[in-house]
Scaffold this active site. Sequence first.
Site, PDB file in Angstrom:
ATOM      1  N   GLU A   1      55.525  41.282  34.434  1.00  0.00           N
ATOM      2  CA  GLU A   1      55.629  41.749  33.061  1.00  0.00           C
ATOM      3  C   GLU A   1      55.045  43.151  32.925  1.00  0.00           C
ATOM      4  O   GLU A   1      54.114  43.523  33.639  1.00  0.00           O
ATOM      5  CB  GLU A   1      54.843  40.825  32.125  1.00  0.00           C
ATOM      6  CG  GLU A   1      55.271  39.380  32.192  1.00  0.00           C
ATOM      7  CD  GLU A   1      54.324  38.470  31.441  1.00  0.00           C
ATOM      8  OE1 GLU A   1      54.625  37.273  31.355  1.00  0.00           O
ATOM      9  OE2 GLU A   1      53.270  38.947  30.949  1.00  0.00           O
TER      10      GLU A   1
ATOM     11  N   CYS B  60      43.626  33.173  30.854  1.00  0.00           N
ATOM     12  CA  CYS B  60      44.755  34.038  31.208  1.00  0.00           C
ATOM     13  C   CYS B  60      45.887  33.254  31.855  1.00  0.00           C
ATOM     14  O   CYS B  60      45.672  32.513  32.817  1.00  0.00           O
ATOM     15  CB  CYS B  60      44.269  35.128  32.165  1.00  0.00           C
ATOM     16  SG  CYS B  60      45.552  36.261  32.714  1.00  0.00           S
TER      17      CYS B  60
ATOM     18  N   GLY C 128      47.580  40.541  37.643  1.00  0.00           N
ATOM     19  CA  GLY C 128      46.960  40.873  38.915  1.00  0.00           C
ATOM     20  C   GLY C 128      45.630  41.604  38.802  1.00  0.00           C
ATOM     21  O   GLY C 128      45.259  42.115  37.742  1.00  0.00           O
TER      22      GLY C 128
ATOM     23  N   SER D 159      41.879  48.671  35.221  1.00  0.00           N
ATOM     24  CA  SER D 159      40.956  47.612  34.815  1.00  0.00           C
ATOM     25  C   SER D 159      40.730  46.647  35.973  1.00  0.00           C
ATOM     26  O   SER D 159      41.678  46.202  36.613  1.00  0.00           O
ATOM     27  CB  SER D 159      41.525  46.852  33.611  1.00  0.00           C
ATOM     28  OG  SER D 159      40.691  45.775  33.252  1.00  0.00           O
TER      29      SER D 159
ATOM     30  N   LEU E 108      34.834  42.295  31.717  1.00  0.00           N
ATOM     31  CA  LEU E 108      33.525  41.652  31.816  1.00  0.00           C
ATOM     32  C   LEU E 108      33.533  40.252  31.201  1.00  0.00           C
ATOM     33  O   LEU E 108      33.325  39.255  31.877  1.00  0.00           O
ATOM     34  CB  LEU E 108      32.480  42.532  31.133  1.00  0.00           C
ATOM     35  CG  LEU E 108      31.033  42.071  31.270  1.00  0.00           C
ATOM     36  CD1 LEU E 108      30.581  42.104  32.726  1.00  0.00           C
ATOM     37  CD2 LEU E 108      30.121  42.947  30.401  1.00  0.00           C
ATOM     38  N   HIS E 109      33.701  40.183  29.888  1.00  0.00           N
ATOM     39  CA  HIS E 109      33.937  38.940  29.136  1.00  0.00           C
ATOM     40  C   HIS E 109      32.771  37.964  29.074  1.00  0.00           C
ATOM     41  O   HIS E 109      32.896  36.905  28.446  1.00  0.00           O
ATOM     42  CB  HIS E 109      35.178  38.214  29.664  1.00  0.00           C
ATOM     43  CG  HIS E 109      36.390  39.072  29.746  1.00  0.00           C
ATOM     44  ND1 HIS E 109      36.773  39.923  28.738  1.00  0.00           N
ATOM     45  CD2 HIS E 109      37.314  39.241  30.739  1.00  0.00           C
ATOM     46  CE1 HIS E 109      37.878  40.571  29.095  1.00  0.00           C
ATOM     47  NE2 HIS E 109      38.211  40.187  30.305  1.00  0.00           N
TER      48      HIS E 109
ATOM     49  N   CYS F 255      48.894  39.049  28.839  1.00  0.00           N
ATOM     50  CA  CYS F 255      49.207  39.020  30.266  1.00  0.00           C
ATOM     51  C   CYS F 255      49.649  37.645  30.746  1.00  0.00           C
ATOM     52  O   CYS F 255      48.932  36.661  30.613  1.00  0.00           O
ATOM     53  CB  CYS F 255      47.966  39.469  31.032  1.00  0.00           C
ATOM     54  SG  CYS F 255      48.113  39.371  32.801  1.00  0.00           S
TER      55      CYS F 255
END
EC number: 2.1.1.192
Length: 351
Positions: A90, A117, A162, A194, A217-218, A335
Site C-alpha cells: 500500500e 497494526c 514494513g 520512520s 515509540l508508542h 498501514c
Amino acid sequence: MTNLIDLTFHELESLIVSLGEPPYRARQVWQWLWQKRCREIAGMTDVSKALRARLEEVAEIRWPVVEMVRESRDGTVKFLLALDDGERVECVLIPEKDHYTACLSTQVGCAMGCGFCATGMLGFRRNMTPGEMLGQVLVGRQYLTDKGVELGLRNLVFMGMGEPLLNYENLLKTLEALHHPQGLDFSGRRITVSTAGVARHLLDLGRTGLCSLAISLHAPTQAQRERIMPGAARLELDKLMDLLAQYPLKPRERLTFEYLLLAGVNDADADARELVRLLSRVKAKVNLIVFNATPGLPYSPPDEARVLAFQDILKSKGLTATLRKSKGSDIAAACGQLRAECDGEGEGEGK
C-alpha cells in the site's frame, strides 16, 4: 530481465557503458525514467534507436500495478499496488495545505508484530526492491497529473508497511535515487524515515544526511513497549535512547517521536510524565496520534479530554507535542488495512 527503475544512477551508467555507449547517455535515460515518467524504452525519443534496441534486449520498465484506488472525503488517496510476484503493498497520498505527502512502504508485511497494526498481522513476506519503493512515488505523481491536481507531491514519509531499517541496503539506494538532481530531486528535508528502532543501521542512516528520522515509540517504558510492540523489544529503550543521543542532527533539528494513544494502555498522566523523562535525553518533539477504533483489535481511542490532558502535560514540561489528525479513516488508510481487508485478514492501525 532488469527493471531499470531498480538501478541507481551509477548502476544505470555501468549498464549503458556495457552496451558500448558513452556514460553521458545514462543521464538521458535517467531523466526519461524519473522526470518524464516514461514507461516504455521505445518512448525515449532523444535516445538513439540503436541504444533503445540494445536496452530492450536486457531491460524493461516495470512500475507497480495499481490494483485498487480509494479516495477519501478528506482528499486522502490510498493505493493497493501489485508487485511482479503477485504480492501487494500500500501507499497513501495525504493532502496538506499546499502540497501532498506520500506515505511509502518498504517491505511486504512486517516482522515487528505491533499489536495495533494490520501489517503486523500479515507477518513478514519479503523486502521491497528500490524500484518497488520508488514506483510508489511514480504512481502517486502520475495519479495527481492524471487528475489535474495543482498541488504537487512534495514530502515523502517511509511510514507504510514494513520496518525500513530491516531493508537498509535497498532503502539507501532508494534515498540516493530520490536525491538525484536529474531525477526526482527530493531534498533530505522533504524525506522522513520512520523506524521502531533497529540498532544496526540507525546511526548509519543519520550519517548519510539523506533524510529526517522519526521513531515509532508508542510507549514510555520498556514493559509497556514489549506488550504492544513485541518486535521492538529486541532493543531496550535505554539503549535506543543512548543511540539516539548520538544521532547526528543539524543545529535546529530535533528527532520526531510518534506516539499512538491507546485508551487505558499508554494514555495516563503518569505515562505522559514518564515520556517527558525518557525524552529529556535527546532533542525531541512528539507527534501524538489517536488510535482509530478497529474491529478485531483489542484497543480503543481515548476521549478528547484525555488526549488534550496528555498533550498539555508534555507541553507544560517544555516538550513540543503536536496532535496529528487521522486522515482517510473512511477508506482504511492506516498501514496494512486495505491489503488486510482484501485478503480477508482483518484491519488495523498504522504507525
